[in-house]
Write an enzyme that holds these catalytic residues in place. Structure first.
Site, PDB file in Angstrom:
ATOM      1  N   ASP A 174       0.799  -1.234   0.000  1.00 31.21           N
ATOM      2  CA  ASP A 174       0.000   0.000   0.000  1.00 31.21           C
ATOM      3  C   ASP A 174       0.827   1.278   0.000  1.00 31.21           C
ATOM      4  O   ASP A 174       0.451   2.285   0.610  1.00 31.21           O
ATOM      5  CB  ASP A 174      -0.979  -0.025   1.173  1.00 31.21           C
ATOM      6  CG  ASP A 174      -2.179  -0.896   0.845  1.00 31.21           C
ATOM      7  OD1 ASP A 174      -2.588  -0.915  -0.327  1.00 31.21           O
ATOM      8  OD2 ASP A 174      -2.697  -1.558   1.756  1.00 31.21           O
TER       9      ASP A 174
ATOM     10  N   SER B  20     -14.222  -3.436   7.553  1.00 32.75           N
ATOM     11  CA  SER B  20     -14.176  -4.890   7.370  1.00 32.75           C
ATOM     12  C   SER B  20     -15.295  -5.515   8.184  1.00 32.75           C
ATOM     13  O   SER B  20     -15.254  -5.458   9.418  1.00 32.75           O
ATOM     14  CB  SER B  20     -12.856  -5.445   7.907  1.00 32.75           C
ATOM     15  OG  SER B  20     -11.777  -4.991   7.139  1.00 32.75           O
TER      16      SER B  20
ATOM     17  N   GLY C 141      -9.858 -16.954  -7.378  1.00 32.72           N
ATOM     18  CA  GLY C 141     -10.248 -15.729  -6.706  1.00 32.72           C
ATOM     19  C   GLY C 141     -10.772 -16.056  -5.314  1.00 32.72           C
ATOM     20  O   GLY C 141     -11.308 -17.137  -5.078  1.00 32.72           O
TER      21      GLY C 141
ATOM     22  N   TRP D 239     -12.696   0.371  -5.941  1.00 34.64           N
ATOM     23  CA  TRP D 239     -11.253   0.508  -6.230  1.00 34.64           C
ATOM     24  C   TRP D 239     -10.997   0.157  -7.695  1.00 34.64           C
ATOM     25  O   TRP D 239     -10.129   0.748  -8.349  1.00 34.64           O
ATOM     26  CB  TRP D 239     -10.397  -0.399  -5.343  1.00 34.64           C
ATOM     27  CG  TRP D 239     -10.285  -0.059  -3.884  1.00 34.64           C
ATOM     28  CD1 TRP D 239     -10.429  -0.924  -2.836  1.00 34.64           C
ATOM     29  CD2 TRP D 239      -9.958   1.215  -3.283  1.00 34.64           C
ATOM     30  NE1 TRP D 239     -10.216  -0.277  -1.634  1.00 34.64           N
ATOM     31  CE2 TRP D 239      -9.922   1.036  -1.881  1.00 34.64           C
ATOM     32  CE3 TRP D 239      -9.697   2.489  -3.799  1.00 34.64           C
ATOM     33  CZ2 TRP D 239      -9.642   2.079  -0.989  1.00 34.64           C
ATOM     34  CZ3 TRP D 239      -9.427   3.536  -2.913  1.00 34.64           C
ATOM     35  CH2 TRP D 239      -9.402   3.326  -1.534  1.00 34.64           C
TER      36      TRP D 239
ATOM     37  N   ASP E 268      -7.658  -3.667  -5.033  1.00 29.40           N
ATOM     38  CA  ASP E 268      -7.355  -2.353  -4.456  1.00 29.40           C
ATOM     39  C   ASP E 268      -6.037  -1.780  -4.978  1.00 29.40           C
ATOM     40  O   ASP E 268      -5.844  -0.572  -5.046  1.00 29.40           O
ATOM     41  CB  ASP E 268      -7.230  -2.432  -2.926  1.00 29.40           C
ATOM     42  CG  ASP E 268      -8.190  -3.390  -2.264  1.00 29.40           C
ATOM     43  OD1 ASP E 268      -8.640  -4.341  -2.930  1.00 29.40           O
ATOM     44  OD2 ASP E 268      -8.483  -3.204  -1.080  1.00 29.40           O
TER      45      ASP E 268
ATOM     46  N   THR F 230     -12.013 -13.905  -1.304  1.00 34.00           N
ATOM     47  CA  THR F 230     -12.209 -12.605  -0.670  1.00 34.00           C
ATOM     48  C   THR F 230     -11.481 -12.560   0.658  1.00 34.00           C
ATOM     49  O   THR F 230     -11.162 -13.587   1.245  1.00 34.00           O
ATOM     50  CB  THR F 230     -13.698 -12.301  -0.455  1.00 34.00           C
ATOM     51  OG1 THR F 230     -13.842 -10.885  -0.331  1.00 34.00           O
ATOM     52  CG2 THR F 230     -14.275 -12.981   0.786  1.00 34.00           C
TER      53      THR F 230
ATOM     54  N   ARG G  58     -16.418  -2.063  -1.964  1.00 29.32           N
ATOM     55  CA  ARG G  58     -15.253  -1.187  -2.101  1.00 29.32           C
ATOM     56  C   ARG G  58     -14.256  -1.747  -3.107  1.00 29.32           C
ATOM     57  O   ARG G  58     -13.563  -0.992  -3.782  1.00 29.32           O
ATOM     58  CB  ARG G  58     -14.601  -0.921  -0.745  1.00 29.32           C
ATOM     59  CG  ARG G  58     -13.615   0.222  -0.818  1.00 29.32           C
ATOM     60  CD  ARG G  58     -13.268   0.857   0.505  1.00 29.32           C
ATOM     61  NE  ARG G  58     -12.625  -0.025   1.441  1.00 29.32           N
ATOM     62  CZ  ARG G  58     -13.196  -0.584   2.488  1.00 29.32           C
ATOM     63  NH1 ARG G  58     -14.472  -0.347   2.747  1.00 29.32           N
ATOM     64  NH2 ARG G  58     -12.533  -1.372   3.314  1.00 29.32           N
TER      65      ARG G  58
HETATM   66  N1  GLY Z   1      -7.460  -1.514   0.674  1.00 29.13           N
HETATM   67  C1  GLY Z   1      -8.108  -2.123   1.777  1.00 29.13           C
HETATM   68  C2  GLY Z   1      -9.463  -1.604   1.990  1.00 29.13           C
HETATM   69  O1  GLY Z   1     -10.026  -0.914   1.128  1.00 29.13           O
HETATM   70  O2  GLY Z   1     -10.022  -1.897   3.030  1.00 29.13           O
END
Ligand code: GLY
Length: 391
Positions: A105, A352, A223, A241, A165, A225, A237
């Site tokens: 990140d 989350s 894939g 992104w 993301d 999650t 989200r």
């Molecule tokens: N990039 C992690 C989030 O959007 O929670």
């Protein structure tokens, strides 16, 4: 549920006066927060609507300094510049000492802080820190599979994966190539974006949050999650992104595949929106009591406004209008108006949410989230004037 086109018209676009009021409210809130958050970072999400101060060691720490830079741009007030440059020093220290940098990140951390500082006020330490961060990000590139590994020890088989993301980390690499004259950063960004497009987008144009590759062969595996409802759902989200990521990638690389993916991801997202244009936290849900993710709306609005700069006039007008409706909904129904209620800018984000089918910890549900505040303010800024992105 109304269809996507009708639904967009249930909310009138934000007016110029509302944009000015919303920016004024945001600037006042940011000013109030400076004493608590000039020498401390904001937590990734609020707790009962109030961000606690934390050390600069989270992936989200760049968003609060980014909102300070936006406040500086909105007002010209040197107090904001002073506070933002104090954060730049903290970010320089963080990357020089590799504090909590074992992840991808770097763009989220260094674009809205240090690249912004260089672009806005010529801060040399900001430029240096951002180039170091770009170097760190390059170290996460795997030739086998051609992607930037998201989390954990490099090459660990249980972490041999990328996440959607990360598209928003790529502008840091493009910027680094431009600044340094070294094409290697751009080359890796391009390869990562192509790998993401090839595997993260499903045939119906929903997206996987994370995608595993084979460490031996580099072949696609599956894939999955982490923060979405379940492996085959579309985390709101993540989709946002993807939309914003395709828009910024298209700015740097005029590859028609990015434009096409942007339109497809957006069409899927719009079909799953409730009437107020703010998604539930996972696009599986279109009604009921599940929490919203206001930050996904803010990110998407910025993606639309970015793409509006890059397409023909007719499509640009449509994208701007849609973004102005999303931001209207956020300002009218989600924005913080009273500092007694929250020290954030936008309520009802979801970081989350734990489910029986995902692997996240479960935190920051129905709270302000740092990137939600940032993108909301960026969106308002983009509507108020021509804006030169930090990304
Ligand atoms: N990039 C992690 C989030 O959007 O929670």
């Amino acid at each position: 549920m109304l269809d996507a086109a009708d639904r967009a018209h249930t909310i009138a676009a934000i007016t110029d006066d509302e944009v000015a009021d919303a920016i004024e409210a945001a600037v006042s809130q940011i000013r109030r927060n400076l004493p608590s958050f000039t020498y401390a970072a904001q937590n990734h999400s609020s707790v009962n609507n109030f961000y606690p101060p934390v050390p600069n060691d989270q992936w989200t720490a760049g968003f609060w300094p980014g909102t300070i830079w936006l406040a500086y741009e909105a007002t010209g007030d040197k107090l904001f510049r002073y506070a933002a440059q104090i954060h730049v020093q903290s970010f320089l220290h963080r990357i020089e000492n590799r504090i909590a940098t074992d992840h991808h990140d770097m763009g989220f951390l260094y674009s809205p802080t240090c690249v912004a500082a260089w672009k806005l006020v010529g801060d040399e330490d900001g430029r240096h820190a951002a180039l170091l961060a770009a170097d760190q990000l390059l170290e996460r590139f795997h030739e086998k599979g051609e992607f930037l590994q998201a989390w954990g020890a490099m090459g660990a088989p249980d972490n041999y994966r990328f996440i959607i993301d990360c598209l928003v980390n790529l502008p840091l690499l493009y910027w680094a190539s431009h600044e340094s004259g070294n094409p290697v950063y751009r080359d890796k960004a391009l390869k990562h974006a192509r790998t993401t497009l090839a595997h993260s987008v499903r045939p119906d144009h929903s997206t996987y949050h994370t995608f595993y590759m084979d460490p031996e062969t580099g072949a696609p595996v599956r894939g999955a999650t982490k923060q979405g409802y379940k492996d085959d759902s579309a985390w709101a989200r993540g989709q946002a992104w993807g939309i914003a990521g395709m828009a910024v990638c298209y700015r740097y690389e005029k590859d028609e595949a990015y434009l096409e993916a942007f339109e497809n991801l957006l069409a899927y997202y719009l079909k799953r929106l409730p009437d107020d244009l703010v998604p539930y936290w996972d696009l599986t849900f279109t009604e009921g009591d599940e929490p919203r993710d206001s930050s996904a709306a803010a990110i998407t609005a910025c993606g639309l406004l970015e793409m509006a700069e890059l397409v023909d006039e007719h499509r640009a007008a449509e994208l701007k209008d849609l973004a102005a409706r999303m931001l209207a909904s956020l300002w009218r129904n989600y924005a913080v108006r009273d500092p007694e209620v929250s020290n954030g800018l936008v309520l009802h984000g979801t970081y989350s949410k734990k489910t029986p089918y995902n692997t996240c910890r479960g935190e920051g549900v129905d709270e302000c989230v740092a990137w939600g505040d940032y993108y909301y303010f960026e969106g308002l800024t983009r509507l108020s004037r021509q804006w030169a992105p930090y990304w």
